[in-house]
Write a protein that holds these residues in place. Structure first.
Motif, short mmCIF file in Angstrom:
data_model
loop_
_atom_site.label_atom_id
_atom_site.label_comp_id
_atom_site.label_asym_id
_atom_site.label_seq_id
_atom_site.Cartn_x
_atom_site.Cartn_y
_atom_site.Cartn_z
N VAL A 1 -0.87 14.64 -4.44
CA VAL A 1 0.52 14.50 -3.99
C VAL A 1 0.57 14.44 -2.46
O VAL A 1 1.18 13.54 -1.87
CB VAL A 1 1.39 15.68 -4.50
N VAL A 2 -0.07 15.40 -1.81
CA VAL A 2 -0.02 15.48 -0.34
C VAL A 2 -0.68 14.26 0.30
O VAL A 2 -0.12 13.63 1.21
CB VAL A 2 -0.67 16.79 0.15
N VAL A 3 -1.85 13.88 -0.19
CA VAL A 3 -2.57 12.73 0.35
C VAL A 3 -1.78 11.44 0.09
O VAL A 3 -1.62 10.60 0.98
CB VAL A 3 -3.99 12.63 -0.23
N GLY A 4 -1.27 11.30 -1.13
CA GLY A 4 -0.53 10.09 -1.48
C GLY A 4 0.73 9.90 -0.66
O GLY A 4 0.98 8.81 -0.14
N TYR A 5 1.51 10.96 -0.50
CA TYR A 5 2.73 10.84 0.31
C TYR A 5 2.38 10.62 1.78
O TYR A 5 3.06 9.87 2.49
CB TYR A 5 3.64 12.05 0.14
N GLY A 6 1.31 11.27 2.26
CA GLY A 6 0.89 11.05 3.64
C GLY A 6 0.52 9.60 3.89
O GLY A 6 0.97 8.98 4.87
N LEU A 7 -0.28 9.03 3.01
CA LEU A 7 -0.65 7.61 3.13
C LEU A 7 0.57 6.71 3.01
O LEU A 7 0.71 5.73 3.74
CB LEU A 7 -1.67 7.23 2.07
N SER A 8 1.45 7.04 2.08
CA SER A 8 2.64 6.23 1.88
C SER A 8 3.48 6.16 3.15
O SER A 8 3.88 5.08 3.59
CB SER A 8 3.47 6.78 0.72
N PHE A 9 3.74 7.31 3.74
CA PHE A 9 4.57 7.31 4.95
C PHE A 9 3.85 6.69 6.14
O PHE A 9 4.49 6.07 7.00
CB PHE A 9 5.08 8.71 5.26
N ILE B 1 1.54 6.76 -6.90
CA ILE B 1 0.45 7.67 -7.28
C ILE B 1 0.85 9.11 -6.98
O ILE B 1 0.66 10.01 -7.81
CB ILE B 1 -0.86 7.28 -6.56
N ALA B 2 1.42 9.35 -5.79
CA ALA B 2 1.82 10.71 -5.41
C ALA B 2 2.90 11.26 -6.34
O ALA B 2 2.85 12.42 -6.75
CB ALA B 2 2.32 10.72 -3.96
N THR B 3 3.87 10.43 -6.70
CA THR B 3 4.93 10.88 -7.58
C THR B 3 4.40 11.17 -8.97
O THR B 3 4.80 12.16 -9.61
CB THR B 3 6.07 9.85 -7.62
N SER B 4 3.49 10.34 -9.45
CA SER B 4 2.86 10.60 -10.75
C SER B 4 2.07 11.90 -10.71
O SER B 4 2.11 12.70 -11.66
CB SER B 4 1.93 9.45 -11.13
N ALA B 5 1.36 12.13 -9.62
CA ALA B 5 0.59 13.37 -9.47
C ALA B 5 1.52 14.57 -9.36
O ALA B 5 1.18 15.67 -9.81
CB ALA B 5 -0.31 13.28 -8.24
N LEU B 6 2.69 14.38 -8.77
CA LEU B 6 3.67 15.46 -8.66
C LEU B 6 4.06 15.95 -10.05
O LEU B 6 4.13 17.16 -10.31
CB LEU B 6 4.89 14.98 -7.88
N LYS B 7 4.28 15.03 -10.96
CA LYS B 7 4.58 15.40 -12.35
C LYS B 7 3.38 16.13 -12.96
O LYS B 7 3.54 17.16 -13.60
CB LYS B 7 4.93 14.13 -13.15
N ALA B 8 2.19 15.61 -12.72
CA ALA B 8 0.98 16.20 -13.30
C ALA B 8 0.60 17.54 -12.66
O ALA B 8 -0.13 18.33 -13.27
CB ALA B 8 -0.20 15.23 -13.17
N ILE C 1 0.84 -1.20 0.00
CA ILE C 1 0.00 0.00 0.00
C ILE C 1 0.88 1.25 0.00
O ILE C 1 0.61 2.21 -0.73
CB ILE C 1 -0.96 -0.01 1.21
N ALA C 2 1.94 1.24 0.80
CA ALA C 2 2.87 2.38 0.84
C ALA C 2 3.50 2.63 -0.52
O ALA C 2 3.62 3.78 -0.95
CB ALA C 2 3.96 2.14 1.89
N ILE C 3 3.87 1.57 -1.21
CA ILE C 3 4.48 1.70 -2.54
C ILE C 3 3.48 2.27 -3.54
O ILE C 3 3.80 3.21 -4.28
CB ILE C 3 5.04 0.35 -3.02
N VAL C 4 2.28 1.73 -3.56
CA VAL C 4 1.27 2.21 -4.51
C VAL C 4 0.94 3.68 -4.24
O VAL C 4 0.85 4.49 -5.18
CB VAL C 4 0.00 1.33 -4.45
N ALA C 5 0.79 4.05 -2.96
CA ALA C 5 0.49 5.44 -2.62
C ALA C 5 1.62 6.37 -3.05
O ALA C 5 1.38 7.47 -3.56
CB ALA C 5 0.23 5.57 -1.12
N GLU C 6 2.85 5.93 -2.87
CA GLU C 6 4.01 6.74 -3.26
C GLU C 6 4.08 6.91 -4.77
O GLU C 6 4.39 7.99 -5.27
CB GLU C 6 5.30 6.11 -2.72
#
Length: 110
Positions: A36-44, A16-23, A9-14
């Protein structure tokens, strides 16, 4: 829940967040920036849960390695990033390393 599931789950969230960072175009677009913020928060958060039972070195190696491969594939598929054979070979070696850690390392047992 299993620590490896938390790590997945951490990997998938990260990813998604990194892809959104580009977008997000430098945080100029609202919804990708929120993702980005939600994805990295969930990832960590899930990464922290993983660290309760899997050693930090193993956790980080798997998290980073799988994340690199997945984000590279998304870069290629979604953003048109070019991947040459040395890049693909290197990512194959990363995946091989993650598999060796997961399948054979006694350091992952808890």
């Amino acid at each position: 829940m299993n620590s490896w599931v938390f790590l997945a789950i951490a990997i998938v969230a990260e990813v998604i967040a990194t892809s959104a960072l580009k977008a997000s175009e430098g945080f100029a677009r609202l919804w990708p920036s929120v993702l980005v913020v939600v994805g990295y928060g969930l990832s960590f958060y899930f990464l922290a849960l993983t660290l309760k039972t899997i050693p930090v070195g193993i956790t980080y190696a798997v998290w980073a390695g799988v994340g690199i491969v997945l984000i590279s594939l998304i870069g290629w598929l979604v953003f048109g990033q070019k991947l040459d054979w040395p890049a693909v070979f290197g990512m194959g070696l990363i995946l091989a390393g993650v598999l060796i850690i997961h399948l054979f390392s006694k350091a992952t047992q808890h």
